[in-house]
Design a protein around this motif. Sequence first.
Motif, short mmCIF file in Angstrom:
data_model
loop_
_atom_site.label_atom_id
_atom_site.label_comp_id
_atom_site.label_asym_id
_atom_site.label_seq_id
_atom_site.Cartn_x
_atom_site.Cartn_y
_atom_site.Cartn_z
N ILE A 174 0.83 -1.21 0.00
CA ILE A 174 0.00 0.00 0.00
C ILE A 174 0.86 1.25 0.00
CG2 ILE A 174 -1.68 1.31 1.37
CD1 ILE A 174 -2.79 -1.40 2.31
N GLU A 175 1.93 1.23 0.79
CA GLU A 175 2.74 2.43 0.97
C GLU A 175 3.79 2.62 -0.13
OE1 GLU A 175 3.36 3.45 5.42
OE2 GLU A 175 3.54 1.26 5.29
N ARG A 176 4.39 1.51 -0.62
CA ARG A 176 5.47 1.64 -1.60
C ARG A 176 5.38 0.56 -2.68
NH1 ARG A 176 10.25 3.98 -0.50
NH2 ARG A 176 10.59 3.49 -2.69
N PRO A 177 4.31 0.56 -3.46
CA PRO A 177 4.22 -0.42 -4.54
C PRO A 177 5.34 -0.28 -5.56
CG PRO A 177 2.54 1.27 -4.80
CD PRO A 177 3.14 1.47 -3.44
N ASP A 178 5.91 0.92 -5.67
CA ASP A 178 7.00 1.13 -6.61
C ASP A 178 8.23 0.30 -6.24
OD1 ASP A 178 7.05 3.01 -4.32
OD2 ASP A 178 8.92 3.71 -5.22
N ALA A 179 8.46 0.10 -4.93
CA ALA A 179 9.60 -0.70 -4.50
C ALA A 179 9.40 -2.17 -4.88
CB ALA A 179 9.79 -0.58 -2.99
N ILE A 180 8.16 -2.64 -4.78
CA ILE A 180 7.87 -4.01 -5.19
C ILE A 180 8.02 -4.15 -6.70
CG2 ILE A 180 6.12 -5.83 -5.19
CD1 ILE A 180 4.93 -4.50 -2.70
N ALA A 181 7.53 -3.17 -7.44
CA ALA A 181 7.64 -3.22 -8.89
C ALA A 181 9.10 -3.28 -9.32
CB ALA A 181 6.95 -2.00 -9.51
#
Length: 231
Positions: free
Chosen positions: A214-221
């Motif tokens: 929720i907070e940092r989907p960009d890090a997962i991507a």
Amino acid sequence: MIWALHGAFQSGALWEPLRRCLPPGSLLETPCLWDMPGESLAGWARRFCLHVRQSDDRPILAGYSLGGRLALHALCDSPDLWKGGVVISAHPGFADARARSRRLRADGVWLEKFRTAPWPDFLDAWGNRPALRSSQAATAAVPRRFGRMARALDAWSLGRQEDLRPRLSNISFPVFWLVGEKDGKFVRLAEQAVQRLPLGRLRIVEGCGHRVPIERPDAIAQALEEAMESV
């Protein structure tokens, strides 16, 4: 294809922010865990891996919290199947049997609250647990499904999970382990687990608590893109 497993009291909608961060054309499959309940963690992993093996020859697996624990079971069950993994805010399991017993009792209390409390009150109480207080409020809670969800939560309790750390050395593909920097307990667990993974890579996500999707989907991507590039 990327297979992404959500957490407790959530649905595949959890991953919509991640979908928007992935490159165009990325294939993201987000199964609802409550449509696949009722078995032990190991039994679920075997059935899930069989399903993926029949439909995907280059799969990458991601999982958050409860979904991260299920993902770990799947990665350990069939290390020949998966090409990469992203584990997010997940517990590898207790080494101590007494700790498992304590957790099983605590999960039983939560399960009773789930069965009896008004749904909004239950979600508020769940979100106020110490592990989640440093995170943004969840936005992807699923409507309560008493039978299926209750069976799954009991079968998949952390108190019923073996310690998976000894099995991590059998995983020969890259596994990115993500954890929020404010999530101190899970940072320590991640550090221990990554040491066991031959190609493990620890990512401590700045400014983030437990709810990394929720907070940092960009890090997962970013981790998923690196996993795909390594295939």
